[in-house]
Motif scaffolding. Structure first.
Motif, PDB file in Angstrom:
ATOM      1  N   UNK A   4       0.154  -1.314  -0.677  1.00 38.04           N
ATOM      2  CA  UNK A   4      -1.044  -0.556  -1.086  1.00 38.04           C
ATOM      3  C   UNK A   4      -0.675   0.537  -2.079  1.00 38.04           C
ATOM      4  N   UNK A   5       0.464   1.183  -1.867  1.00 37.30           N
ATOM      5  CA  UNK A   5       0.930   2.214  -2.799  1.00 37.30           C
ATOM      6  C   UNK A   5       1.227   1.575  -4.159  1.00 37.30           C
ATOM      7  N   UNK A   6       1.900   0.427  -4.130  1.00 46.67           N
ATOM      8  CA  UNK A   6       2.205  -0.290  -5.377  1.00 46.67           C
ATOM      9  C   UNK A   6       0.914  -0.669  -6.101  1.00 46.67           C
ATOM     10  N   UNK A   7      -0.032  -1.235  -5.372  1.00 47.65           N
ATOM     11  CA  UNK A   7      -1.282  -1.687  -5.984  1.00 47.65           C
ATOM     12  C   UNK A   7      -2.018  -0.535  -6.670  1.00 47.65           C
ATOM     13  N   UNK A   8      -2.139   0.587  -5.982  1.00 51.07           N
ATOM     14  CA  UNK A   8      -2.826   1.749  -6.563  1.00 51.07           C
ATOM     15  C   UNK A   8      -2.060   2.279  -7.773  1.00 51.07           C
TER      16      UNK A   8
END
Length: 187
Positions: free
Chosen positions: A91-95
């Motif tokens: 999720x951190x990567x995606x954002x």
């Protein structure tokens, strides 16, 4: 199906030799035996996990990037996303990828779908998130990632897939999952 019956249909790997090992991929050749005894060599590509995002605004439009893909030599629309750094949360990567590639910061993130793009050859877990809304950061889109951005109406997505404007596995999978979620009332 019993465990024994499942095992009888499994392929046997007698070994795997690495052909190339780089920062972003490991290419190898596996010595494989089918349940009927036939043996052959199979290329195997192991690639880092990837995350991408369907950023959906209040008008049911999706934030997409228009970019050239040299491998297929075509211009296509894609969702923002990319490889996870080692030990990075998806999720951190995606954002992070949305912000870096488009100059927009997602307001919220929720898992939408996870998939493997080519299970017969490639091991690359992918996860697609749904972001409801985004705010501009003031930063310009990354010139190395996109020629331009577009807010594509969700109602046009299927037509653009059929026209070959959206072809990447992650983008197609994420967008179709969004359409299914919308049709079922989940979003």
């Amino acid at each position: 199906m019993t465990t024994d019956a499942r095992r009888a249909s499994e392929w046997t790997i007698h070994g795997e030799r690495v052909i190339d090992d780089t920062r972003r991929a490991v290419l190898s050749v596996a010595d494989v035996e089918l349940p009927d005894g036939v043996r052959f060599e199979q290329y195997v590509l192991r690639v880092p996990s990837a995350a991408m995002v369907v950023v959906l605004d209040d008008a049911d439009r999706v934030l997409m990037m228009w970019r050239h893909r040299f491998i297929i030599d075509r211009w296509v629309w894609e969702l923002p996303g990319g490889y996870l750094d080692p030990d990075e949360d998806s999720a951190v990567c995606a954002a992070r990828e949305v912000e870096e590639e488009t100059g927009w910061r997602p307001k919220s993130m929720e898992p939408l779908i996870a998939f493997q793009p080519m299970v017969g050859t490639i091991d690359q877990p992918n996860v697609v998130y749904l972001a409801r809304g985004a705010e501009p950061t003031g930063a310009a889109p990354d010139i190395n990632e996109t020629e331009r951005l577009g807010w594509i109406p969700l109602a046009e997505v299927q037509q653009r897939i059929e026209a070959g404007e959206i072809v990447g596995a992650g983008s197609v999978t994420g967008l179709l999952a969004t359409l299914l979620a919308k049709a079922s009332g989940r979003i």
